[in-house]
Design an enzyme around this catalytic site. Structure first.
Site, PDB file in Angstrom:
ATOM      1  CG  ASP A  11       4.554  -2.596  -4.294  1.00 60.14           C
ATOM      2  OD1 ASP A  11       4.095  -3.409  -5.111  1.00 60.14           O
ATOM      3  OD2 ASP A  11       4.213  -2.561  -3.105  1.00 60.14           O
ATOM      4  CG  ASP A  13      -1.635  -3.726  -3.943  1.00 60.79           C
ATOM      5  OD1 ASP A  13      -2.610  -4.394  -3.564  1.00 60.79           O
ATOM      6  OD2 ASP A  13      -1.421  -3.458  -5.133  1.00 60.79           O
TER       7      ASP A  13
END
Length: 211
Positions: A11, A13
């Site tokens: 991922d 963020d």
């Protein structure tokens, strides 16, 4: 056909980087508190991600694209990220990032962190400012899982030789699709579902788990 041995998908963020990019953009609109609360609810899985993203992006309407330079200047790579990507490459692996965030930022950040391929949302722009809409299909939980599977297939890598690393509810399907799902800096529901939980906020901790 590539000779890649394995695939690591992160991922963006709060995983690849320490920030939540949409909150930094919201600062440009003076609406960070509103957007931050919605982000946290989405990451805990309390509300549908796509619905949440659309409402948060609507709050960004009117932000000039010139504001992206200020956002980029505030991006903080997660400790250990370069060590991890270097270790993946040294072992014959490929690094991917699939994000509910935005290409407008990731296109600048990802190459310098050793990421080989990435996918994210795009922000619609009208007359040099954000329209408050997402441009195209939203990268949600299923799109993340699909990206991991598609990249593995393109690279000729068995799905069992994939590792997914994430922190929020939007990462759960991707983590389930991978051979190994790692919870990093994660919400409680994600830690419970993960194969392995990484405690310290240092991605170099993952190196010991690489094939």
């Amino acid at each position: 056909m590539t000779s890649a041995r394995f695939l690591v998908v992160l991922d963006a963020d709060s995983t690849l980087i320490r920030n939540e990019v949409i909150e930094l953009i919201a600062d440009e609109a003076g609406r960070r508190a509103e957007v931050q609360a919605a982000t946290e609810a989405a990451m805990r899985g309390e509300i549908d991600f796509a619905t949440s993203l659309r409402s948060r992006v609507a709050a960004l309407e009117g932000v000039p694209v010139s504001g992206f330079a200020r956002v980029l200047a505030r991006i903080e790579p997660t400790p250990g990220v370069r060590e991890l990507t270097s270790a993946v490459h040294a072992r014959g692996g490929v690094v991917g990032v699939v994000s509910g965030g935005f290409h407008e930022i990731l296109d600048d950040v990802a190459p310098g962190l050793g990421v080989d391929r990435w996918r994210a949302n795009r922000l619609d722009v009208v007359d040099g400012a954000l329209s408050g809409r997402v441009d195209g299909a939203i990268v949600d939980a299923e799109a993340k899982a699909a990206s991991l599977r598609e990249w593995a297939d393109e690279l000729g890598i068995p799905h069992r030789a994939t590792i997914a690393i994430g922190d929020g509810a939007n990462d759960l399907r991707m983590m389930a699709a991978a051979g190994l799902g790692l919870a990093f800096n994660a919400k409680p529901a994600v830690r419970e579902a993960a194969s392995v939980v990484i405690g310290p906020q240092d991605l170099s901790e993952v190196i010991a788990l690489l094939p």
